[in-house]
Design a protein around this motif. Sequence first.
Motif, PDB file in Angstrom:
ATOM      1  N   GLU A 128       0.828  -1.201   0.000  1.00 60.99           N
ATOM      2  CA  GLU A 128       0.000   0.000   0.000  1.00 60.99           C
ATOM      3  C   GLU A 128       0.864   1.254   0.000  1.00 60.99           C
ATOM      4  OE1 GLU A 128      -3.596   2.075   2.627  1.00 60.99           O
ATOM      5  OE2 GLU A 128      -2.839   0.083   3.148  1.00 60.99           O
ATOM      6  N   ARG A 129       1.908   1.267   0.818  1.00 55.96           N
ATOM      7  CA  ARG A 129       2.798   2.425   0.860  1.00 55.96           C
ATOM      8  C   ARG A 129       3.518   2.607  -0.478  1.00 55.96           C
ATOM      9  NH1 ARG A 129       4.154   0.018   5.864  1.00 55.96           N
ATOM     10  NH2 ARG A 129       6.152  -0.681   5.024  1.00 55.96           N
ATOM     11  N   ILE A 130       4.026   1.503  -1.029  1.00 59.39           N
ATOM     12  CA  ILE A 130       4.758   1.551  -2.297  1.00 59.39           C
ATOM     13  C   ILE A 130       3.868   2.076  -3.415  1.00 59.39           C
ATOM     14  CG2 ILE A 130       5.799   0.086  -4.082  1.00 59.39           C
ATOM     15  CD1 ILE A 130       6.869  -1.651  -1.722  1.00 59.39           C
ATOM     16  N   THR A 131       2.639   1.596  -3.460  1.00 60.90           N
ATOM     17  CA  THR A 131       1.700   2.044  -4.494  1.00 60.90           C
ATOM     18  C   THR A 131       1.428   3.538  -4.364  1.00 60.90           C
ATOM     19  OG1 THR A 131       0.655  -0.152  -4.510  1.00 60.90           O
ATOM     20  CG2 THR A 131      -0.585   1.663  -5.492  1.00 60.90           C
ATOM     21  N   LYS A 132       1.278   4.017  -3.129  1.00 55.31           N
ATOM     22  CA  LYS A 132       1.023   5.442  -2.912  1.00 55.31           C
ATOM     23  C   LYS A 132       2.200   6.295  -3.384  1.00 55.31           C
ATOM     24  CE  LYS A 132      -2.277   5.140   0.926  1.00 55.31           C
ATOM     25  NZ  LYS A 132      -2.506   5.394   2.374  1.00 55.31           N
ATOM     26  N   VAL A 133       3.423   5.834  -3.104  1.00 54.67           N
ATOM     27  CA  VAL A 133       4.590   6.612  -3.516  1.00 54.67           C
ATOM     28  C   VAL A 133       4.722   6.618  -5.039  1.00 54.67           C
ATOM     29  CG1 VAL A 133       7.088   6.865  -3.331  1.00 54.67           C
ATOM     30  CG2 VAL A 133       5.767   6.163  -1.342  1.00 54.67           C
ATOM     31  N   PHE A 134       4.461   5.472  -5.680  1.00 53.57           N
ATOM     32  CA  PHE A 134       4.435   5.440  -7.144  1.00 53.57           C
ATOM     33  C   PHE A 134       3.439   6.477  -7.669  1.00 53.57           C
ATOM     34  CE2 PHE A 134       6.464   1.146  -7.620  1.00 53.57           C
ATOM     35  CZ  PHE A 134       7.326   1.480  -8.647  1.00 53.57           C
ATOM     36  N   GLY A 135       2.263   6.514  -7.057  1.00 55.33           N
ATOM     37  CA  GLY A 135       1.237   7.456  -7.481  1.00 55.33           C
ATOM     38  C   GLY A 135       1.672   8.900  -7.302  1.00 55.33           C
TER      39      GLY A 135
ATOM     40  N   LEU B 269       3.745  14.038  -9.541  1.00 53.83           N
ATOM     41  CA  LEU B 269       4.763  15.086  -9.561  1.00 53.83           C
ATOM     42  C   LEU B 269       5.411  15.229 -10.932  1.00 53.83           C
ATOM     43  CD1 LEU B 269       6.580  14.434  -6.160  1.00 53.83           C
ATOM     44  CD2 LEU B 269       4.953  16.256  -6.687  1.00 53.83           C
ATOM     45  N   LEU B 270       5.657  14.089 -11.598  1.00 50.99           N
ATOM     46  CA  LEU B 270       6.393  14.124 -12.859  1.00 50.99           C
ATOM     47  C   LEU B 270       5.519  14.430 -14.068  1.00 50.99           C
ATOM     48  CD1 LEU B 270       8.758  11.086 -12.246  1.00 50.99           C
ATOM     49  CD2 LEU B 270       9.474  13.446 -12.580  1.00 50.99           C
ATOM     50  N   TYR B 271       4.229  14.026 -14.016  1.00 56.99           N
ATOM     51  CA  TYR B 271       3.439  14.114 -15.238  1.00 56.99           C
ATOM     52  C   TYR B 271       2.080  14.790 -15.105  1.00 56.99           C
ATOM     53  CZ  TYR B 271       6.972  11.236 -17.314  1.00 56.99           C
ATOM     54  OH  TYR B 271       8.183  10.783 -17.766  1.00 56.99           O
ATOM     55  N   LEU B 272       1.501  14.786 -13.921  1.00 55.13           N
ATOM     56  CA  LEU B 272       0.137  15.294 -13.810  1.00 55.13           C
ATOM     57  C   LEU B 272       0.091  16.743 -13.350  1.00 55.13           C
ATOM     58  CD1 LEU B 272      -1.653  12.179 -12.263  1.00 55.13           C
ATOM     59  CD2 LEU B 272      -1.307  12.780 -14.670  1.00 55.13           C
ATOM     60  N   ASP B 273       1.009  17.127 -12.460  1.00 62.84           N
ATOM     61  CA  ASP B 273       1.012  18.511 -11.982  1.00 62.84           C
ATOM     62  C   ASP B 273       1.445  19.462 -13.087  1.00 62.84           C
ATOM     63  OD1 ASP B 273       0.198  17.643  -9.560  1.00 62.84           O
ATOM     64  OD2 ASP B 273       2.076  18.033  -8.499  1.00 62.84           O
ATOM     65  N   LYS B 274       0.742  20.580 -13.195  1.00 62.95           N
ATOM     66  CA  LYS B 274       1.079  21.572 -14.217  1.00 62.95           C
ATOM     67  C   LYS B 274       2.162  22.536 -13.738  1.00 62.95           C
ATOM     68  CE  LYS B 274      -3.489  21.398 -16.368  1.00 62.95           C
ATOM     69  NZ  LYS B 274      -4.694  22.155 -16.778  1.00 62.95           N
TER      70      LYS B 274
END
Length: 290
Positions: free
Chosen positions: A128-135, A140-145
């Motif tokens: 669960e923690r790993i999945t959250k960090v991936f998200g 940060l890399l692709y969704l934030d403008k």
Amino acid sequence: MQEQKEKYDGLPYDALGIKIRSDANPYLSAELQKKLLEPRKLSSYFIVLIESGSITYNIDEQDFTLTDGHLLFAMPNQFFIPPAKSRDLKYFKLLFDENILALLPQQFPFLANPLYGQTMAPEPAAKERITKVFGILNQLLYLDKVETDTEIILAYLNTLLSELNSAYFKNRETGNSLNANLSKFIEFKLVVETHLTEQPSIPAIAEKLALSTNSLYRIVKEYSGTSPKDFLINRLMAEAQRKLRYSNLSIKELAFELGFNDPDYFSRLFKKSTGKSASDFLPGQDLSGK
């Protein structure tokens, strides 16, 4: 993030040297998707988490089937055959290079794969923690403008790799610490990888690592089950098999490229190590060098 302007395993990537993709953020270009399916030698670290679904990757001629909650990681110089994306697959894929590791505050021994296990199935809480960090990294890399500070991105990458390092060593005999022998074995693997085609002698490697030849033998035997000499030979033969399968080199050219002065000796060693002659490795391919 900065404008994409470099190449990463043949693909565009952020100037920072990190690339992440997911089922919600796939490669959109048909040309890029086709390129993704080409066999290639990795120049970066590759990590994939399967949230749900099933898929099989091939690394160094070995198949790895991943299902819900499983992770796979691969290292630079491994030969990588990616699969076609299966339907209803939820995943995160991460790639980063050695330069990124140099920016992080700690070492991650699992990336050298000292225990020879390239897959992990973290416990539910860790998953669960790993999945959250991936998200978060994906955001940060692709969704934030708005461009995010590099330090924040590196902090989350450091957290992710720390979780994976713990999961890799959990319940294994060596524990999670980077003990002296494990550290030396990782150094040995890096020396072999870096100087593979130079075929350094075992005494020279031992001297480089500030070890006696007997100590080097004991450490390599402990973590790989083979002697340092056999480890080097096996690595050379694995590289030879990839070259035979995926290049048009003749046997003579391949022998010289791998640091052998005598192509006949190379051919005999290849047959002894693999059980097949180099000319028979890929039926129908002209490997005569004529």
